[in-house]
Design an enzyme around this catalytic site. Structure first.
Site, PDB file in Angstrom:
ATOM      1  N   LYS A  11      37.961  43.406  39.081  1.00  0.00           N
ATOM      2  CA  LYS A  11      38.998  42.984  38.138  1.00  0.00           C
ATOM      3  C   LYS A  11      39.865  44.179  37.729  1.00  0.00           C
ATOM      4  O   LYS A  11      39.514  45.340  37.988  1.00  0.00           O
ATOM      5  CB  LYS A  11      38.325  42.302  36.945  1.00  0.00           C
ATOM      6  CG  LYS A  11      37.599  41.000  37.336  1.00  0.00           C
ATOM      7  CD  LYS A  11      37.035  40.274  36.110  1.00  0.00           C
ATOM      8  CE  LYS A  11      36.366  38.967  36.501  1.00  0.00           C
ATOM      9  NZ  LYS A  11      35.868  38.209  35.309  1.00  0.00           N
ATOM     10  N   TYR A  51      41.086  30.106  38.430  1.00  0.00           N
ATOM     11  CA  TYR A  51      40.228  29.809  37.275  1.00  0.00           C
ATOM     12  C   TYR A  51      40.496  28.416  36.708  1.00  0.00           C
ATOM     13  O   TYR A  51      40.258  28.180  35.520  1.00  0.00           O
ATOM     14  CB  TYR A  51      40.431  30.867  36.192  1.00  0.00           C
ATOM     15  CG  TYR A  51      39.681  32.160  36.441  1.00  0.00           C
ATOM     16  CD1 TYR A  51      38.289  32.177  36.524  1.00  0.00           C
ATOM     17  CD2 TYR A  51      40.348  33.377  36.558  1.00  0.00           C
ATOM     18  CE1 TYR A  51      37.592  33.356  36.734  1.00  0.00           C
ATOM     19  CE2 TYR A  51      39.649  34.567  36.769  1.00  0.00           C
ATOM     20  CZ  TYR A  51      38.265  34.546  36.853  1.00  0.00           C
ATOM     21  OH  TYR A  51      37.566  35.716  37.054  1.00  0.00           O
ATOM     22  N   ASN A 114      35.264  42.001  32.096  1.00  0.00           N
ATOM     23  CA  ASN A 114      33.881  42.275  32.517  1.00  0.00           C
ATOM     24  C   ASN A 114      33.778  42.776  33.963  1.00  0.00           C
ATOM     25  O   ASN A 114      32.739  42.647  34.595  1.00  0.00           O
ATOM     26  CB  ASN A 114      32.988  41.061  32.245  1.00  0.00           C
ATOM     27  CG  ASN A 114      33.448  39.824  32.989  1.00  0.00           C
ATOM     28  OD1 ASN A 114      34.406  39.879  33.752  1.00  0.00           O
ATOM     29  ND2 ASN A 114      32.764  38.713  32.777  1.00  0.00           N
ATOM     30  N   HIS A 117      33.941  39.781  39.400  1.00  0.00           N
ATOM     31  CA  HIS A 117      33.708  38.340  39.564  1.00  0.00           C
ATOM     32  C   HIS A 117      32.787  38.126  40.751  1.00  0.00           C
ATOM     33  O   HIS A 117      32.863  38.860  41.735  1.00  0.00           O
ATOM     34  CB  HIS A 117      35.033  37.603  39.835  1.00  0.00           C
ATOM     35  CG  HIS A 117      34.822  36.201  40.340  1.00  0.00           C
ATOM     36  ND1 HIS A 117      34.588  35.154  39.492  1.00  0.00           N
ATOM     37  CD2 HIS A 117      34.724  35.705  41.614  1.00  0.00           C
ATOM     38  CE1 HIS A 117      34.381  34.048  40.226  1.00  0.00           C
ATOM     39  NE2 HIS A 117      34.466  34.364  41.506  1.00  0.00           N
ATOM     40  N   GLU A 128      36.480  29.785  47.130  1.00  0.00           N
ATOM     41  CA  GLU A 128      37.126  31.020  46.680  1.00  0.00           C
ATOM     42  C   GLU A 128      37.528  31.915  47.857  1.00  0.00           C
ATOM     43  O   GLU A 128      38.586  32.541  47.835  1.00  0.00           O
ATOM     44  CB  GLU A 128      36.189  31.759  45.714  1.00  0.00           C
ATOM     45  CG  GLU A 128      35.993  30.983  44.414  1.00  0.00           C
ATOM     46  CD  GLU A 128      34.933  31.556  43.506  1.00  0.00           C
ATOM     47  OE1 GLU A 128      34.731  30.984  42.412  1.00  0.00           O
ATOM     48  OE2 GLU A 128      34.291  32.567  43.870  1.00  0.00           O
TER      49      GLU A 128
HETATM   50  P1  IDP Z   1      31.247  34.387  35.441  1.00  0.00           P
HETATM   51  O1  IDP Z   1      32.438  35.255  35.780  1.00  0.00           O
HETATM   52  O2  IDP Z   1      30.069  35.218  34.979  1.00  0.00           O
HETATM   53  O3  IDP Z   1      30.884  33.398  36.513  1.00  0.00           O
HETATM   54  P2  IDP Z   1      32.522  32.206  33.945  1.00  0.00           P
HETATM   55  O4  IDP Z   1      31.838  31.401  32.871  1.00  0.00           O
HETATM   56  O5  IDP Z   1      32.814  31.527  35.242  1.00  0.00           O
HETATM   57  O6  IDP Z   1      31.660  33.528  34.139  1.00  0.00           O
HETATM   58  O7  IDP Z   1      33.882  32.726  33.306  1.00  0.00           O
HETATM   59  C1  IDP Z   1      34.901  33.283  34.096  1.00  0.00           C
HETATM   60  C2  IDP Z   1      35.443  34.509  33.405  1.00  0.00           C
HETATM   61  O8  IDP Z   1      36.109  34.111  32.197  1.00  0.00           O
HETATM   62  C3  IDP Z   1      34.377  35.514  32.927  1.00  0.00           C
HETATM   63  O9  IDP Z   1      33.951  36.389  33.947  1.00  0.00           O
HETATM   64  C4  IDP Z   1      35.110  36.232  31.823  1.00  0.00           C
HETATM   65  O10 IDP Z   1      36.045  37.187  32.362  1.00  0.00           O
HETATM   66  C5  IDP Z   1      35.904  35.083  31.179  1.00  0.00           C
HETATM   67  N1  IDP Z   1      35.157  34.441  30.092  1.00  0.00           N
HETATM   68  C6  IDP Z   1      34.190  33.506  30.207  1.00  0.00           C
HETATM   69  N2  IDP Z   1      33.730  33.097  29.012  1.00  0.00           N
HETATM   70  C7  IDP Z   1      34.450  33.777  28.099  1.00  0.00           C
HETATM   71  C8  IDP Z   1      34.451  33.787  26.663  1.00  0.00           C
HETATM   72  O11 IDP Z   1      33.678  33.063  25.993  1.00  0.00           O
HETATM   73  N3  IDP Z   1      35.323  34.638  26.063  1.00  0.00           N
HETATM   74  C9  IDP Z   1      36.177  35.443  26.777  1.00  0.00           C
HETATM   75  N4  IDP Z   1      36.211  35.451  28.136  1.00  0.00           N
HETATM   76  C10 IDP Z   1      35.361  34.636  28.789  1.00  0.00           C
END
Ligand code: IDP
Length: 143
Positions: A11, A51, A114, A117, A128
């Site tokens: 990212k 997304y 974070n 992905h 994807e």
């Molecule tokens: P993942 O990336 O661990 O699979 P997902 O639930 O698919 O997690 O969420 C996609 C991305 O959206 C996350 O990696 C993060 O960048 C963002 N995200 C998910 N949940 C939250 C939240 O509650 N607050 C802020 N960002 C979030």
């Protein structure tokens, strides 16, 4: 156990930290083969399509702001049980919960920023990979 592919993104915050090489080493040291790779700066439309399952959630717009804030590197990783093994290497979505030694523990800045992905299932991985790569951009090694 069979050879699987999973889809990965470095990212914008990981790229901004000049951590591409370090994270690629982590992939290779963990036994993944990188079979496709490219850098791109996502458009808002591309990020929203990727997304789409999160459209309407409170964090969606912030996620798109972040994912379009700078270049990303996308890649396809191959190994036995690649989807789960790469989820384990990444660590929890919220870096506060990511185990020591995981990529998110080392490179994430927040729940949204974070660092990496990874696909959550083989079905997601197939969707994807096709979203970002054409067939001849995926280059498996001859074994
Ligand atoms: P993942 O990336 O661990 O699979 P997902 O639930 O698919 O997690 O969420 C996609 C991305 O959206 C996350 O990696 C993060 O960048 C963002 N995200 C998910 N949940 C939250 C939240 O509650 N607050 C802020 N960002 C979030």
């Amino acid at each position: 156990m069979s050879i699987e592919r999973t889809f990965s993104i470095l990212k914008p915050n990981a790229v901004a930290k000049n951590a591409i090489g370090s994270i690629y080493s982590r992939f290779e040291n963990a036994g993944f083969t990188i079979v496709a790779a490219k850098m791109l700066h996502l458009t808002r439309e591309q990020a929203a399509g990727f997304y789409a399952e999160h459209d309407g959630k409170p964090f969606f717009n912030g996620l798109l702001d972040f994912m379009t804030s700078g270049p990303v590197v996308v890649q396809v990783l191959e190994s036995e049980n690649a989807v789960q093994r790469y989820r384990d290497l990444m660590g929890a979505t919220n870096p506060a919960n990511a185990l020591a030694g995981t990529l998110r523990a080392d490179y994430a800045d927040s729940m949204t920023e974070n660092a990496v992905h990874g696909s959550d299932s083989t079905a997601s991985a197939a969707r994807e990979i096709a979203y970002f790569f054409s067939d001849n951009e995926v280059c498996p090694r001859t074994r």
